[in-house]
Design an enzyme around this catalytic site. Structure first.
Site, PDB file in Angstrom:
ATOM      1  N   HIS A  92       0.864  -1.180   0.000  1.00  0.00           N
ATOM      2  CA  HIS A  92       0.000   0.000   0.000  1.00  0.00           C
ATOM      3  C   HIS A  92       0.903   1.233   0.000  1.00  0.00           C
ATOM      4  O   HIS A  92       1.560   1.524   1.004  1.00  0.00           O
ATOM      5  CB  HIS A  92      -0.916  -0.004   1.221  1.00  0.00           C
ATOM      6  N   GLU A 150       1.312   3.994   2.848  1.00  0.00           N
ATOM      7  CA  GLU A 150       1.735   3.590   4.192  1.00  0.00           C
ATOM      8  C   GLU A 150       3.255   3.670   4.302  1.00  0.00           C
ATOM      9  O   GLU A 150       3.961   2.669   4.397  1.00  0.00           O
ATOM     10  CB  GLU A 150       1.195   2.195   4.499  1.00  0.00           C
ATOM     11  N   HIS A 153       2.961  -2.884   7.205  1.00  0.00           N
ATOM     12  CA  HIS A 153       1.882  -1.965   6.839  1.00  0.00           C
ATOM     13  C   HIS A 153       1.816  -0.786   7.795  1.00  0.00           C
ATOM     14  O   HIS A 153       2.481  -0.759   8.832  1.00  0.00           O
ATOM     15  CB  HIS A 153       0.528  -2.694   6.871  1.00  0.00           C
ATOM     16  N   GLU A 175       1.509  -4.012  11.633  1.00  0.00           N
ATOM     17  CA  GLU A 175       0.895  -2.710  11.402  1.00  0.00           C
ATOM     18  C   GLU A 175       1.489  -1.672  12.348  1.00  0.00           C
ATOM     19  O   GLU A 175       1.533  -1.880  13.563  1.00  0.00           O
ATOM     20  CB  GLU A 175      -0.618  -2.796  11.636  1.00  0.00           C
TER      21      GLU A 175
END
Length: 477
Positions: free
Chosen positions: A168, A171, A264, A336
């Site tokens: 992504h 990010e 992420h 994350e």
């Protein structure tokens, strides 16, 4: 487009003194950390030149709210969201920038990789090649980090670790974690050498260079979320995803992949945490929770209570679930990192890079030949789960002491990572890699326990202190 939450823009010809109000009106997520104390990032060219200051969290009267602009990309009455903040510039005639997160571009990656390639020592154990080219013709890099083996049998005994990032593009915090991971694993510390001696690291630092270059938040050049297309990727449509799967599939024929982790960023939760995949196999129950729990013990920035292990149907195309279901990798995670921080303190870029070091430190603990730490963590996790389950059904732990853990339905003890449409899979295929006994794996481990390594480090420092009057400084990052 439904996840847009990213911005990065320049302001020139500034004036010191007046209060400016900025409003971005086309954000699409219904919730944001800006309502929980997060501030935009600010960079001043004059600050950088005069005070050697980089990106700073600044701004006041910050609000994130639904506006009256209807969305055209979906049915029904759905609206866009606005972010607004006020700011006073420190200098007149300055050039300044505002950003959602610390920028990290494709050019930044090229510079980092070139620095490694130009290092005569690192280039001995870091091999760089092009995994594939993206739809836009950009290079998707693959790094292989390991100590060169002198014998074939020695090479085959090494297990593999796969780490990827920036699927992504918005990010950017994932790239700083990746930078910290690469800096440590290619560094000169004794622990880094232990890891290189015993593992083969396969690293893809930027899976979606096209999205990074054109400024997408979540999608590829073809406007697709690459992290929903691991299940049956089309080579011509998703070349980096297809190539990563092919690389891991080949590697599994040669060695065990002990861990896969995709890095992420998260826009709604604080701290750093992991998403894993719950195993229902009686012999593997709770095993997927050991590594995240150990990491939470190594750094307060990592929050185990924020980790989730449900497998949602709508996310069965993600990297972590496909590597677990199709490839049989037990420790398959998404790590994350918040865009904000922890304990009401914003993360800076160094905090994010430190997570790369803590990841490596936890890997040493997890794969230590002395399994007492893993056994202790697993026993503690069992007690926690039993206690939560007993509270849920209104009984005491004593009432459940004779009930095997595999008979408990623990899937409802935690909320899903997305809050809806979730279910727990029956588990990964029972590949031979997952049936290996602890004893057979331990016999291949030639590195020393953490206690033994620490003793060697202390002895080395004492020897060095006798040889020079200057104190030895060891930097992990």
């Amino acid at each position: 487009m439904k996840h847009t939450q990213w911005f990065y823009f320049r302001v020139s010809n500034t004036k010191a003194g007046p209060t400016y109000k900025f409003t971005i009106i086309n954000l699409l997520k219904s919730g944001s950390l800006y309502n929980e104390g997060m501030k935009p990032l600010f960079y001043s060219e004059r600050n950088a030149k005069n005070k050697n200051l980089g990106w700073l969290r600044m701004g006041h009267n910050i609000h994130y709210y639904k506006n009256n602009i209807r969305r055209k990309d979906c049915k029904g009455e759905r609206y866009q969201y606005s972010l607004t903040w006020q700011f006073q510039f420190p200098y007149t005639s300055d050039v300044c920038y505002f950003s959602h997160c610390y920028p990290y571009s494709y050019t930044d990656l090229q510079k980092d990789l070139l620095e490694i390639a130009n290092d005569a020592v690192k280039s001995q154990y870091v091999k760089q090649r092009i995994l594939c080219h993206s739809l836009g013709g950009n290079m998707v890099h693959l790094l292989t980090v390991t100590t060169p083996s002198t014998h074939l049998t020695e090479a085959k005994q090494k297990r593999a670790v796969v780490v990827t990032a920036r699927v992504h593009p918005g990010e950017t915090n994932s790239s700083y974690m990746m930078r910290g991971f690469i800096n440590f694993i290619t560094g000169s510390s004794p622990d880094a050498k232990v890891l290189r001696d015993n593992f083969v690291f396969k690293i893809v630092p930027m899976l979606n260079p096209d999205g990074v270059i054109v400024g997408n938040y979540r999608s590829s050049l073809a406007a697709r979320d690459l992290n929903r297309n691991y299940k049956n990727p089309i080579k011509d449509a998703y070349p980096s995803i297809w190539s990563v799967k092919a690389m891991i599939r080949r590697m599994l024929t040669e060695r065990e992949v002990v861990l896969y982790c995709d890095l992420h960023g998260h826009s709604r939760k604080m701290n750093v945490f992991m998403y894993g995949c719950e195993n229902k196999d009686p012999g593997l129950r709770l095993q997927e929770r050991v590594f995240p729990n150990m990491m939470s013990r190594n750094t307060s920035k990592f929050k185990y209570s924020s980790c989730r292990f449900k497998v949602q149907k709508k996310k069965e195309g993600t990297g972590r679930i496909v590597m677990w279901q199709q490839m049989g990798i037990l420790n398959s995670f998404t790590m994350e990192a918040t865009f904000a921080g922890y304990n009401n303190v914003h993360f800076n870029s160094r905090d994010l890079e430190d997570m790369g070091y803590h990841f490596c430190d936890t890997l040493l603990d997890y794969c230590d030949p002395d399994t007492s730490k893993v056994e202790h963590v697993l026993a503690n996790l069992t007690r926690i789960v039993m206690s939560q389950y007993a509270a849920k059904i209104g009984k005491s732990i004593e009432d459940l002491k004779d009930l095997p853990l595999e008979d408990l339905d623990i899937s409802d003890l935690e909320s899903s990572d997305g809050g809806s449409d979730s279910s727990v899979s029956d588990g990964p295929p029972k590949l031979p890699l997952l049936r290996k006994k602890c004893a057979s794996l331990q016999s291949k481990k030639k590195y020393k326990t953490r206690k033994e390594r620490n003793q060697i480090h202390r002895q080395s420092k004492r020897r060095n202190s006798k040889q020079t009057s200057e104190p030895a400084v060891c930097s992990f990052l």
